[in-house]
Design an enzyme around this catalytic site. Structure first.
Site, PDB file in Angstrom:
ATOM      1  N   ARG A 164       0.344  -1.017   0.083  1.00 43.13           N
ATOM      2  CA  ARG A 164      -0.428   0.133  -0.089  1.00 43.13           C
ATOM      3  C   ARG A 164       0.566   1.385  -0.027  1.00 43.13           C
ATOM      4  O   ARG A 164       0.349   2.613   0.805  1.00 43.13           O
ATOM      5  CB  ARG A 164      -1.134   0.312   1.197  1.00 43.13           C
ATOM      6  CG  ARG A 164      -2.183  -0.841   1.086  1.00 43.13           C
ATOM      7  CD  ARG A 164      -3.105  -0.830  -0.424  1.00 43.13           C
ATOM      8  NE  ARG A 164      -3.910  -1.901   0.488  1.00 43.13           N
ATOM      9  CZ  ARG A 164      -4.346  -2.957  -0.302  1.00 43.13           C
ATOM     10  NH1 ARG A 164      -3.432  -3.762  -0.900  1.00 43.13           N
ATOM     11  NH2 ARG A 164      -5.334  -3.807   0.412  1.00 43.13           N
ATOM     12  N   SER A 238     -10.065   0.875   3.958  1.00 42.55           N
ATOM     13  CA  SER A 238      -9.540   0.307   4.897  1.00 42.55           C
ATOM     14  C   SER A 238      -9.070   1.767   5.821  1.00 42.55           C
ATOM     15  O   SER A 238      -8.142   2.449   5.389  1.00 42.55           O
ATOM     16  CB  SER A 238      -8.767  -0.649   4.773  1.00 42.55           C
ATOM     17  OG  SER A 238      -8.959  -1.793   4.610  1.00 42.55           O
ATOM     18  N   GLU A 333      -3.449   4.933   6.812  1.00 42.36           N
ATOM     19  CA  GLU A 333      -4.028   4.359   5.624  1.00 42.36           C
ATOM     20  C   GLU A 333      -4.103   5.252   4.361  1.00 42.36           C
ATOM     21  O   GLU A 333      -3.604   5.567   3.278  1.00 42.36           O
ATOM     22  CB  GLU A 333      -3.996   3.002   4.443  1.00 42.36           C
ATOM     23  CG  GLU A 333      -4.057   2.576   3.040  1.00 42.36           C
ATOM     24  CD  GLU A 333      -4.909   1.627   3.087  1.00 42.36           C
ATOM     25  OE1 GLU A 333      -5.255   0.629   3.820  1.00 42.36           O
ATOM     26  OE2 GLU A 333      -5.730   1.641   2.252  1.00 42.36           O
TER      27      GLU A 333
HETATM   28  C1  LIG Z   1     -14.606   1.433  -0.492  1.00 43.66           C
HETATM   29  C2  LIG Z   1     -13.682   1.456  -0.343  1.00 43.66           C
HETATM   30  C3  LIG Z   1     -13.388   0.541  -0.860  1.00 43.66           C
HETATM   31  C4  LIG Z   1     -11.442   0.312  -1.342  1.00 43.66           C
HETATM   32  N1  LIG Z   1     -10.809  -0.700  -1.411  1.00 43.66           N
HETATM   33  C5  LIG Z   1      -9.537  -0.560  -1.616  1.00 43.66           C
HETATM   34  C6  LIG Z   1      -8.957  -1.874  -1.208  1.00 43.66           C
HETATM   35  O1  LIG Z   1      -9.885  -3.139  -2.133  1.00 43.66           O
HETATM   36  N2  LIG Z   1      -7.310  -1.466  -1.672  1.00 43.66           N
HETATM   37  C7  LIG Z   1      -6.458  -0.457  -2.239  1.00 43.66           C
HETATM   38  O2  LIG Z   1      -6.231  -0.867  -2.360  1.00 43.66           O
HETATM   39  N3  LIG Z   1      -7.208   0.560  -1.624  1.00 43.66           N
HETATM   40  C8  LIG Z   1      -8.654   0.636  -1.531  1.00 43.66           C
HETATM   41  N4  LIG Z   1      -9.283   1.860  -1.639  1.00 43.66           N
HETATM   42  C9  LIG Z   1      -9.358   2.654  -1.096  1.00 43.66           C
HETATM   43  C10 LIG Z   1      -8.749   3.839  -2.642  1.00 43.66           C
HETATM   44  O3  LIG Z   1      -9.861   3.239  -3.326  1.00 43.66           O
HETATM   45  C11 LIG Z   1      -7.333   3.973  -3.268  1.00 43.66           C
HETATM   46  O4  LIG Z   1      -6.653   4.209  -2.318  1.00 43.66           O
HETATM   47  C12 LIG Z   1      -7.272   4.115  -4.965  1.00 43.66           C
HETATM   48  O5  LIG Z   1      -6.180   3.997  -4.983  1.00 43.66           O
HETATM   49  C13 LIG Z   1      -8.064   5.912  -4.390  1.00 43.66           C
HETATM   50  O6  LIG Z   1      -8.275   6.769  -5.240  1.00 43.66           O
HETATM   51  P1  LIG Z   1      -8.800   8.322  -5.900  1.00 43.66           P
HETATM   52  O7  LIG Z   1      -8.513   8.414  -7.084  1.00 43.66           O
HETATM   53  O8  LIG Z   1      -9.563   7.803  -5.025  1.00 43.66           O
HETATM   54  O9  LIG Z   1      -7.351   9.475  -5.091  1.00 43.66           O
HETATM   55  P2  LIG Z   1      -7.812  10.263  -3.852  1.00 43.66           P
HETATM   56  O10 LIG Z   1      -8.153  10.051  -2.788  1.00 43.66           O
HETATM   57  O11 LIG Z   1      -8.187  11.569  -4.640  1.00 43.66           O
HETATM   58  O12 LIG Z   1      -6.210  10.553  -4.026  1.00 43.66           O
HETATM   59  C14 LIG Z   1      -5.352   9.184  -3.143  1.00 43.66           C
HETATM   60  C15 LIG Z   1      -4.116  10.218  -2.944  1.00 43.66           C
HETATM   61  O13 LIG Z   1      -3.145   9.872  -4.409  1.00 43.66           O
HETATM   62  C16 LIG Z   1      -2.787  10.792  -4.701  1.00 43.66           C
HETATM   63  N5  LIG Z   1      -3.395  11.801  -6.371  1.00 43.66           N
HETATM   64  C17 LIG Z   1      -4.359  11.226  -6.539  1.00 43.66           C
HETATM   65  N6  LIG Z   1      -4.030  11.315  -7.942  1.00 43.66           N
HETATM   66  C18 LIG Z   1      -3.073  11.827  -8.000  1.00 43.66           C
HETATM   67  C19 LIG Z   1      -1.903  10.630  -9.354  1.00 43.66           C
HETATM   68  N7  LIG Z   1      -2.809  11.241 -11.099  1.00 43.66           N
HETATM   69  N8  LIG Z   1      -0.713  12.271  -9.331  1.00 43.66           N
HETATM   70  C20 LIG Z   1      -0.801  11.669  -8.275  1.00 43.66           C
HETATM   71  N9  LIG Z   1      -1.193  11.933  -7.061  1.00 43.66           N
HETATM   72  C21 LIG Z   1      -2.235  11.830  -7.191  1.00 43.66           C
HETATM   73  C22 LIG Z   1      -3.963  12.310  -4.059  1.00 43.66           C
HETATM   74  O14 LIG Z   1      -3.417  13.570  -3.048  1.00 43.66           O
HETATM   75  C23 LIG Z   1      -3.710  11.508  -2.410  1.00 43.66           C
HETATM   76  O15 LIG Z   1      -2.715  11.271  -1.683  1.00 43.66           O
HETATM   77  C24 LIG Z   1     -11.521   1.826  -0.981  1.00 43.66           C
HETATM   78  C25 LIG Z   1     -11.546   3.134  -0.730  1.00 43.66           C
HETATM   79  C26 LIG Z   1     -12.159   2.938  -0.335  1.00 43.66           C
HETATM   80  C27 LIG Z   1     -13.542   3.794  -0.103  1.00 43.66           C
END
Ligand SMILES: Cc1cc2nc3c(=O)[nH]c(=O)nc-3n(C[C@H](O)[C@H](O)[C@H](O)COP(=O)(O)OP(=O)(O)OC[C@H]3O[C@@H](n4cnc5c(N)ncnc54)[C@H](O)[C@@H]3O)c2cc1C
Length: 337
Positions: A164, A238, A333
């Protein structure tokens, strides 16, 4: 240039907490991204990237510029009889991208079905689920360096992936904007069925009838049964990392708690944070609009009107009680902003 002031972030984070961003820009092209960065240059305000806000908790208003990356596009870079290199732009939404790949006969991502978020955010925390991590399928990442405006290609090794995490979450935190990701996929089914819950879900299906599409369907089914849908109940999946402890410490705790689960990883043992939180009595806890999900102790939830600060306070109480009971420190996380 479409830079908005004082934008409500309620719909831009899956916890659905209210917070405002001083400045906000949605960018749909690399050129627009460069323009917005030029606007930001010289201003003494912070900048952050936002995908779908599914791994972020806004504790308070954001005093700087938030850039929502919405650059779309999927292209095949190279294909052979057995493999394909697929490039997806950072603003593509993860699950529809996985579904698109399956429909095209590009396999490997099926265990990662239904993870919320964008393609661009996926390498940041090396998303993983059901026995597969992004690093297993990632060929390279293209990212724009904020300070110089230069594009840089990161190979899989350059990304420094770990559980992660990646360089984008650690050493190079907030220095690069990931504009696109190239995946190394297989044109022939390459199933990964090691994960126990997945094995169980497929136990009555003959091995030769298991297809990547069926794996994806089962993963979606399991996820829907376990995890709350953020559109119905605000959450960010998580909340804490699963902690790792030394083998000696694990043996001491195992003597006290014989049902303590642990997974050996080199010289350390990974403990499910959900087990620790449940044993500390938090599963299903609710106080006003903040709580811990009743089926999954690792998921903090917003029952409607919770503030980010209230959720952070709950997370700190959970950390303190787990530290007191087990002597183990939990770390979020989720990114707290
Ligand atoms: C119901 C649920 C279930 C989930 N299950 C999982 C799972 O099974 N496994 C898992 O690993 N995660 C899981 N997650 C966490 C999440 O889905 C991941 O971390 C996902 O990759 C976040 O994507 P986002 O676009 O929403 O990022 P954001 O939440 O918008 O950003 C996350 C981070 O990445 C940075 N960021 C975003 N885009 C960019 C970019 N283009 N360039 C550089 N930095 C960037 C942001 O500044 C921030 O620091 C879950 C979340 C939820 C709500």
């Amino acid at each position: 240039m479409p830079i908005q002031a004082n934008v409500d972030l309620h719909h831009f984070n899956t916890f659905h907490v209210s917070a405002r961003s001083r400045w906000f820009a949605e960018v749909a092209t690399v050129e627009a991204l460069r323009e917005v960065l030029a606007w930001h240059k010289g201003k003494d305000i912070p900048l952050m990237l936002l995908g779908q806000g599914s791994n972020i908790l806004f504790r308070e208003n954001y005093p700087g510029l938030i850039i929502e990356l919405a650059i779309k596009g999927i292209t095949v870079q190279q294909s052979t009889e057995s493999s394909v290199l697929v490039q997806a732009m950072g603003g593509e939404i993860w699950h529809p991208f996985v579904t698109h790949c399956l429909k095209q006969g590009w396999y490997g991502l099926e265990n990662l079905s239904l993870i919320p978020g964008t393609v661009g955010a996926a390498p940041v925390q090396n998303i993983g689920a059901y026995g597969v991590e992004l690093k297993d399928l990632l060929h390279e990442v293209q990212a724009l360096e904020i300070a110089s405006g230069n594009m840089k290609t990161f190979t899989n090794d350059d990304c420094g992936f770990s559980y992660r995490s990646s360089v984008f979450k650690e050493d190079l935190r907030e220095q690069y904007i990931i504009t696109d990701v190239t995946f190394s996929l297989s044109s022939k089914p390459r199933l990964n069925l090691e994960y126990p819950a997945l094995q169980q879900a497929l136990s009555d299906v003959p091995r030769e009838s298991i297809t990547p599409q069926l794996v994806s369907d089962k993963v979606c089914e399991i996820r829907r049964s376990k995890l709350p849908d953020p559109d119905m109940l605000g959450n960010a999946g998580s909340f804490f990392w699963n902690p790792r402890i030394g083998q000696d410490r694990f043996a001491e705790l195992k003597a006290l708690y014989p049902d303590l689960p642990g997974y050996a990883e080199g010289n350390s043992v990974k403990i499910p944070a959900a087990w620790l939180i449940e044993k500390a009595g938090w599963k299903g806890y609710r106080d006003g609009d903040v709580g811990v999900h009743e089926r999954h102790a690792l998921v903090l939830v917003n029952h409607g009107g919770a503030t980010g600060a209230e959720l952070v306070a709950l997370s700190e109480r959970i950390q303190a009680s787990v530290a007191e009971k087990f002597g183990i420190q939990l770390w979020p996380e989720v990114r707290i902003v």
